[in-house]
Every structure is written in structure tokens, then in C-alpha cells.
Design a protein around this motif. Sequence first.
Motif, PDB file in Angstrom:
ATOM      1  N   LEU A 157      18.915   5.793  44.138  1.00 33.24           N
ATOM      2  CA  LEU A 157      18.757   7.010  43.344  1.00 33.24           C
ATOM      3  C   LEU A 157      20.121   7.655  43.138  1.00 33.24           C
ATOM      4  CD1 LEU A 157      16.934   9.257  42.098  1.00 33.24           C
ATOM      5  CD2 LEU A 157      16.895  10.273  44.377  1.00 33.24           C
ATOM      6  N   ARG A 158      20.383   8.052  41.921  1.00 35.38           N
ATOM      7  CA  ARG A 158      21.644   8.744  41.614  1.00 35.38           C
ATOM      8  C   ARG A 158      21.304   9.971  40.773  1.00 35.38           C
ATOM      9  NH1 ARG A 158      27.262   7.468  41.739  1.00 35.38           N
ATOM     10  NH2 ARG A 158      28.356   8.457  40.027  1.00 35.38           N
ATOM     11  N   LEU A 159      21.684  11.139  41.299  1.00 40.07           N
ATOM     12  CA  LEU A 159      21.411  12.410  40.637  1.00 40.07           C
ATOM     13  C   LEU A 159      22.724  13.072  40.245  1.00 40.07           C
ATOM     14  CD1 LEU A 159      18.835  13.824  43.219  1.00 40.07           C
ATOM     15  CD2 LEU A 159      18.319  12.662  41.064  1.00 40.07           C
ATOM     16  N   GLN A 160      22.649  13.938  39.251  1.00 39.21           N
ATOM     17  CA  GLN A 160      23.809  14.724  38.852  1.00 39.21           C
ATOM     18  C   GLN A 160      23.387  16.192  38.822  1.00 39.21           C
ATOM     19  OE1 GLN A 160      25.011  14.841  34.642  1.00 39.21           O
ATOM     20  NE2 GLN A 160      27.038  14.211  35.359  1.00 39.21           N
ATOM     21  N   VAL A 161      24.099  17.017  39.566  1.00 38.20           N
ATOM     22  CA  VAL A 161      23.826  18.454  39.506  1.00 38.20           C
ATOM     23  C   VAL A 161      24.292  18.913  38.131  1.00 38.20           C
ATOM     24  CG1 VAL A 161      24.391  20.717  40.457  1.00 38.20           C
ATOM     25  CG2 VAL A 161      24.079  18.769  41.985  1.00 38.20           C
ATOM     26  N   SER A 162      23.378  19.521  37.375  1.00 41.38           N
ATOM     27  CA  SER A 162      23.712  19.908  36.007  1.00 41.38           C
ATOM     28  C   SER A 162      24.006  21.396  35.865  1.00 41.38           C
ATOM     29  CB  SER A 162      22.597  19.500  35.044  1.00 41.38           C
ATOM     30  OG  SER A 162      21.367  20.050  35.446  1.00 41.38           O
ATOM     31  N   SER A 163      23.438  22.219  36.725  1.00 44.95           N
ATOM     32  CA  SER A 163      23.747  23.648  36.686  1.00 44.95           C
ATOM     33  C   SER A 163      23.058  24.364  37.828  1.00 44.95           C
ATOM     34  CB  SER A 163      23.308  24.276  35.355  1.00 44.95           C
ATOM     35  OG  SER A 163      21.911  24.371  35.286  1.00 44.95           O
ATOM     36  N   PRO A 164      23.571  25.557  38.171  1.00 44.27           N
ATOM     37  CA  PRO A 164      22.830  26.374  39.130  1.00 44.27           C
ATOM     38  C   PRO A 164      21.560  26.886  38.463  1.00 44.27           C
ATOM     39  CG  PRO A 164      24.735  27.570  38.324  1.00 44.27           C
ATOM     40  CD  PRO A 164      24.796  26.197  37.728  1.00 44.27           C
ATOM     41  N   ARG A 165      20.574  27.184  39.270  1.00 46.66           N
ATOM     42  CA  ARG A 165      19.313  27.717  38.759  1.00 46.66           C
ATOM     43  C   ARG A 165      19.423  29.226  38.637  1.00 46.66           C
ATOM     44  NH1 ARG A 165      14.856  29.784  39.928  1.00 46.66           N
ATOM     45  NH2 ARG A 165      14.357  29.867  42.098  1.00 46.66           N
ATOM     46  N   ARG A 166      18.869  29.773  37.591  1.00 42.88           N
ATOM     47  CA  ARG A 166      18.854  31.229  37.428  1.00 42.88           C
ATOM     48  C   ARG A 166      17.878  31.824  38.439  1.00 42.88           C
ATOM     49  NH1 ARG A 166      16.704  34.732  32.334  1.00 42.88           N
ATOM     50  NH2 ARG A 166      17.414  36.735  33.094  1.00 42.88           N
ATOM     51  N   PRO A 167      18.310  32.805  39.214  1.00 40.08           N
ATOM     52  CA  PRO A 167      17.410  33.405  40.199  1.00 40.08           C
ATOM     53  C   PRO A 167      16.189  34.036  39.524  1.00 40.08           C
ATOM     54  CG  PRO A 167      19.666  34.150  40.519  1.00 40.08           C
ATOM     55  CD  PRO A 167      19.632  33.402  39.237  1.00 40.08           C
ATOM     56  N   CYS A 168      15.052  33.821  40.111  1.00 41.39           N
ATOM     57  CA  CYS A 168      13.783  34.319  39.592  1.00 41.39           C
ATOM     58  C   CYS A 168      13.509  35.730  40.120  1.00 41.39           C
ATOM     59  CB  CYS A 168      12.683  33.368  40.041  1.00 41.39           C
ATOM     60  SG  CYS A 168      11.028  33.885  39.615  1.00 41.39           S
ATOM     61  N   SER A 169      12.873  36.549  39.315  1.00 40.66           N
ATOM     62  CA  SER A 169      12.574  37.925  39.724  1.00 40.66           C
ATOM     63  C   SER A 169      11.556  37.980  40.857  1.00 40.66           C
ATOM     64  CB  SER A 169      12.060  38.734  38.536  1.00 40.66           C
ATOM     65  OG  SER A 169      10.843  38.190  38.064  1.00 40.66           O
ATOM     66  N   LYS A 170      10.829  36.897  41.085  1.00 40.18           N
ATOM     67  CA  LYS A 170       9.814  36.890  42.142  1.00 40.18           C
ATOM     68  C   LYS A 170      10.430  37.093  43.522  1.00 40.18           C
ATOM     69  CE  LYS A 170       6.506  34.204  39.559  1.00 40.18           C
ATOM     70  NZ  LYS A 170       5.745  32.995  39.448  1.00 40.18           N
ATOM     71  N   ILE A 171      11.684  36.675  43.694  1.00 40.64           N
ATOM     72  CA  ILE A 171      12.318  36.851  44.997  1.00 40.64           C
ATOM     73  C   ILE A 171      12.560  38.336  45.272  1.00 40.64           C
ATOM     74  CG2 ILE A 171      14.719  36.539  44.258  1.00 40.64           C
ATOM     75  CD1 ILE A 171      14.994  34.876  46.916  1.00 40.64           C
ATOM     76  N   ASP A 172      12.916  39.107  44.245  1.00 41.95           N
ATOM     77  CA  ASP A 172      13.070  40.552  44.427  1.00 41.95           C
ATOM     78  C   ASP A 172      11.718  41.215  44.654  1.00 41.95           C
ATOM     79  OD1 ASP A 172      15.797  40.945  44.476  1.00 41.95           O
ATOM     80  OD2 ASP A 172      15.968  41.248  42.325  1.00 41.95           O
ATOM     81  N   ALA A 173      10.683  40.730  43.981  1.00 37.15           N
ATOM     82  CA  ALA A 173       9.341  41.284  44.180  1.00 37.15           C
ATOM     83  C   ALA A 173       8.895  41.049  45.621  1.00 37.15           C
ATOM     84  CB  ALA A 173       8.357  40.654  43.202  1.00 37.15           C
ATOM     85  N   ARG A 174       9.231  39.902  46.159  1.00 35.83           N
ATOM     86  CA  ARG A 174       8.830  39.546  47.529  1.00 35.83           C
ATOM     87  C   ARG A 174       9.616  40.331  48.577  1.00 35.83           C
ATOM     88  NH1 ARG A 174       7.395  38.487  52.080  1.00 35.83           N
ATOM     89  NH2 ARG A 174       7.100  36.457  53.029  1.00 35.83           N
ATOM     90  N   PHE A 175      10.885  40.612  48.295  1.00 34.33           N
ATOM     91  CA  PHE A 175      11.752  41.242  49.283  1.00 34.33           C
ATOM     92  C   PHE A 175      12.199  42.635  48.864  1.00 34.33           C
ATOM     93  CE2 PHE A 175      12.260  36.692  50.114  1.00 34.33           C
ATOM     94  CZ  PHE A 175      11.941  36.658  51.452  1.00 34.33           C
ATOM     95  N   GLY A 176      11.246  43.500  48.615  1.00 29.74           N
ATOM     96  CA  GLY A 176      11.538  44.913  48.461  1.00 29.74           C
ATOM     97  C   GLY A 176      11.731  45.466  47.072  1.00 29.74           C
ATOM     98  N   ARG A 177      11.444  44.686  46.060  1.00 27.19           N
ATOM     99  CA  ARG A 177      11.568  45.178  44.673  1.00 27.19           C
ATOM    100  C   ARG A 177      12.930  45.819  44.415  1.00 27.19           C
ATOM    101  NH1 ARG A 177       6.997  44.474  42.069  1.00 27.19           N
ATOM    102  NH2 ARG A 177       5.109  44.225  43.257  1.00 27.19           N
ATOM    103  N   THR A 178      13.958  45.095  44.750  1.00 26.60           N
ATOM    104  CA  THR A 178      15.324  45.587  44.606  1.00 26.60           C
ATOM    105  C   THR A 178      15.873  45.187  43.242  1.00 26.60           C
ATOM    106  OG1 THR A 178      16.025  43.591  45.758  1.00 26.60           O
ATOM    107  CG2 THR A 178      15.881  45.610  47.058  1.00 26.60           C
TER     108      THR A 178
END
Length: 121
Positions: A3-24
Motif C-alpha cells: 500500500l502506498r498513500l500520499q498525504v494530500s492535505s490537512p483536514r478542515r476541523p469540523c464544528s462538531k468538536i467545538d460543540a462537544r467541548f464547550g461550544r467555543t
Amino acid sequence: PTLRLQVSSPRRPCSKIDARFGRTWNGGGVRALCARTGLSGWFVRVLAPGELRDGDELRVVERPHPQWSLGRVSRLLYGMEGACDPPGGYALPTTREQVLSRWQGTLGELRELAGMPELAR
């Protein structure tokens, strides 16, 4: 086959993480931290199919742009003003004028990133 993979880009952070950790919904929240550091994950493309099992080790075999860490790319692409506003309140810029007005890096950095064929489009 290997298997050979290529990292193509960082992932855009999802708003669900802020919803889960304090709605910041601001530059001090978890999503903003992920945007600045690249810790929200990444996208890869498959260059050569193969198997990957739980516990397998991934290793870097080539790094064509070592000066561009995922954290640096993420910070420039997703660390723009307003990017961590409440869900639905922000859209990534799509026109040249929008990009230039929000871009946090230099014009040279923008040109260099735009010229990388490896970067997800």
C-alpha cells in the motif's frame, strides 16, 4: 502489493468538536487549535492499492516539500479570520479576491501552495 498513500492535505476541523467541548465558537476553541496545529487529521490519496491492518506501521518514504508541515498548511488554509465562527457562519473563500483578503501568509506562500500538485483540490 504494498500500500502506498500520499498525504494530500490537512483536514478542515469540523464544528462538531467545538460543540462537544464547550461550544467555543471563537479563536480560542478546540477547532481553532486544530486549525492552527493540523491536529484535525489529513486526507490521503491511494497511489498503490494494498492492505492495511490494525497495528500496521505507516512510514514516510518521501517528503517532496519538507518545509510545508501539515500544521503550517492547516494554519494558513484554515486559520483565517472567521474560520472558527459558529457552524454555517463561515465558508471557505472561493474567489481570488476572497482568498487574498483573508490569507494569513505571504503572497509567495500562497503561490507556492497553489503550485503543489500534491495538494488536494
